[in-house]
Enzyme design. Structure first.
Site, PDB file in Angstrom:
ATOM      1  N   ASN A   7       8.803 177.946   1.687  1.00 20.81           N
ATOM      2  CA  ASN A   7      10.129 177.338   1.719  1.00 20.81           C
ATOM      3  C   ASN A   7      10.185 176.529   3.002  1.00 20.81           C
ATOM      4  OD1 ASN A   7      12.783 176.667   1.776  1.00 20.81           O
ATOM      5  ND2 ASN A   7      13.559 178.758   1.515  1.00 20.81           N
ATOM      6  N   ARG A  97       9.236 176.120  -2.949  1.00 19.40           N
ATOM      7  CA  ARG A  97      10.655 176.024  -3.308  1.00 19.40           C
ATOM      8  C   ARG A  97      11.066 174.564  -3.113  1.00 19.40           C
ATOM      9  NH1 ARG A  97      15.977 177.487  -0.017  1.00 19.40           N
ATOM     10  NH2 ARG A  97      17.401 177.042  -1.720  1.00 19.40           N
ATOM     11  N   HIS A 186      20.690 177.433  -6.187  1.00 15.57           N
ATOM     12  CA  HIS A 186      20.465 178.884  -6.217  1.00 15.57           C
ATOM     13  C   HIS A 186      19.960 179.336  -7.594  1.00 15.57           C
ATOM     14  CE1 HIS A 186      23.685 179.842  -2.901  1.00 15.57           C
ATOM     15  NE2 HIS A 186      22.490 179.722  -2.357  1.00 15.57           N
ATOM     16  N   ARG A 247      30.148 176.055   4.931  1.00 11.23           N
ATOM     17  CA  ARG A 247      30.468 174.950   4.009  1.00 11.23           C
ATOM     18  C   ARG A 247      31.826 175.198   3.372  1.00 11.23           C
ATOM     19  NH1 ARG A 247      25.235 175.515   0.605  1.00 11.23           N
ATOM     20  NH2 ARG A 247      23.751 175.506   2.307  1.00 11.23           N
ATOM     21  N   GLU A 391      14.150 185.734  -4.555  1.00 13.45           N
ATOM     22  CA  GLU A 391      13.751 184.405  -5.006  1.00 13.45           C
ATOM     23  C   GLU A 391      12.249 184.189  -4.835  1.00 13.45           C
ATOM     24  OE1 GLU A 391      16.951 181.351  -3.804  1.00 13.45           O
ATOM     25  OE2 GLU A 391      17.394 183.107  -2.600  1.00 13.45           O
TER      26      GLU A 391
END
Ligand code: AMP
Length: 409
Positions: A7, A97, A186, A247, A391
């Site tokens: 990632n 990813r 996601h 956010r 993940e």
């Protein structure tokens, strides 16, 4: 097969080394052998933390100037210090990813020249992510030339959404020409959590209607009908939907125009404000970290109380909306750092969901931290569960499946 999961962000590199095979996926016995992170790449005080599953650990602060240098540091640790690898050639696959797959990628894909070109072309849609993800690809390819490289997209799982969920009510040409629509993110987490829930019950995802809540630094909810994402709260970018660590989530587009025109903020300033100074951070003024905000709330700080209340209210509102959108649901699943570890937040979210049949079991909810557990009462019409996400494991499994050309779950 040994798979390296990568990632790669603008100034960070995270990796996991995972051993998996078709048989191990079937028996759920794939193993994470090591994980690591290099932060602040490009600075003179980059931080490296590498750990093996056996507990061996390296932690250092030293200059790491380029992503390639971060890889070299990680590889030399894997080979020389961790004792896990004799040679890098043992790594047969690398799973990347990739944040944005646009409408092109509906599942994971081998990174052929053509696929890399298409990911590059999608960089317009994710300028902060895709180019860095591709830096990871370039470095991995240079250092592991024999390994097969696979792209696993955050957006792919949501490509099953019907048009009514992804279309924005703006002139249609912005969709056809500019590709402005809901994509959702996601996806790997929502997909894994729903898969794992069904697996633990000896069923498949197609047996259920599920509402998955990924509540971490980034937060999103997903409506999963018989295994397919039919709606999700993040949109064209990961800014839409729930209130997050920093956010803003849902916000009237008119407020953005107002800030641009009346508050004399430049576009870049608005961007930074909405992405990094909003959400829990913006409302509480304390922190983007839910633990700090909960502590401030316990001390009686009013804005922290408001931030937690607004956060939970918005999650409940989305769960209610998706319950109706799917004509009911079997279970609500909580994942991510907050979803897996905060009984307090889960209880607040669940309170208004009594209206749609969710009866929380206070003791079970209080005890559930970081492992799969049912947190609703026996007989609750709508069940609630904690299901830890993973993940990286799903990326490793997809990488294996692409390499061996076996169907995806
Ligand atoms: P993630 O992005 O999934 O790593 O999640 C990070 C978020 O989880 C941060 O907001 C953390 O404060 C939050 N978190 C982790 N542990 C807890 C906890 N015990 N209680 C509340 N929030 C937590």
């Amino acid at each position: 097969m040994l798979i390296l999961v990568l990632n790669c962000g603008s100034s960070s590199l995270k990796f996991q080394l995972i051993e998996t095979s078709a048989e191990q996926i079937q028996a759920n016995t794939d193993r994470m052998l090591a994980h690591g992170v290099v932060e602040r790449i490009g600075a003179s005080d980059s931080k490296l933390t590498f750990t093996t599953a056996g507990g061996a650990r390296k932690s250092a602060v030293e200059p790491v100037l380029r992503h390639k240098d971060a890889f070299e540091a990680a590889f030399s640790w894997l080979r020389e210090e961790s004792g896990l690898l004799k040679e890098l050639g043992e790594i047969e696959g690398v799973g990347h990813r990739i944040v944005h797959g646009g409408e092109e990628f509906k599942s994971s894909a081998m990174m052929t020249d053509d696929v890399v070109r298409r990911i590059e072309a999608l960089s317009d849609l994710a300028p902060l992510h895709n180019p860095h993800n591709l830096k990871g690809f370039a470095a991995a390819k240079a250092l592991l030339p024999e390994a097969k490289q696979v792209a696993v997209f955050d957006t792919a799982f949501h490509q099953s959404m019907p048009a009514r969920s992804y279309i924005y009510a703006i002139p249609y040409v912005f969709y056809t020409r500019d590709k402005v629509r809901r994509y959702g993110f996601h996806g790997t987490s929502h997909r894994y959590v729903s898969y794992e829930f069904a697996r633990r019950h000896g069923k498949t995802r197609s047996d259920y209607k599920l509402i998955t809540c990924h509540l971490g630094n980034g937060c999103s909810v997903c409506a999963i009908e018989h295994g397919k994402s039919v709606d999700t709260s993040m949109g064209f970018t990961p800014l839409e939907g729930l209130m997050m660590g920093s956010r803003c989530g849902d916000l009237d587009a008119g407020a953005v125009l107002y800030l641009l025109e009346r508050a004399e903020m430049g576009q870049a300033e608005v961007d930074v404000t909405l992405n990094t100074q909003s959400g829990l951070m913006g409302v509480s003024g304390v922190s983007r970290d839910m633990r700090d905000v909960l502590e401030a709330r316990a001390r009686g700080e009013e804005r922290a109380r408001l931030a937690v209340e607004a956060f939970c209210y918005r999650v409940a509102k989305y769960v209610g909306a998706y319950y109706v959108a799917m004509g009911g649901a079997d279970a609500v699943l909580f994942a991510g750092g907050i979803g897996e570890n905060s009984p307090e937040v889960r209880a607040m979210i669940s309170e208004p969901l009594r209206a749609i049949g969710l009866e929380m079991d206070e003791a079970a909810n209080g005890a559930a931290r970081g492992q799969q557990a049912k947190i609703s009462k026996e007989g609750s019409r709508l069940e609630a569960w904690v299901v830890p996400t993973n993940e990286e494991l799903l990326i490793a499994r997809d990488t294996l499946r692409c390499i061996l050309n076996i169907p995806h779950e």
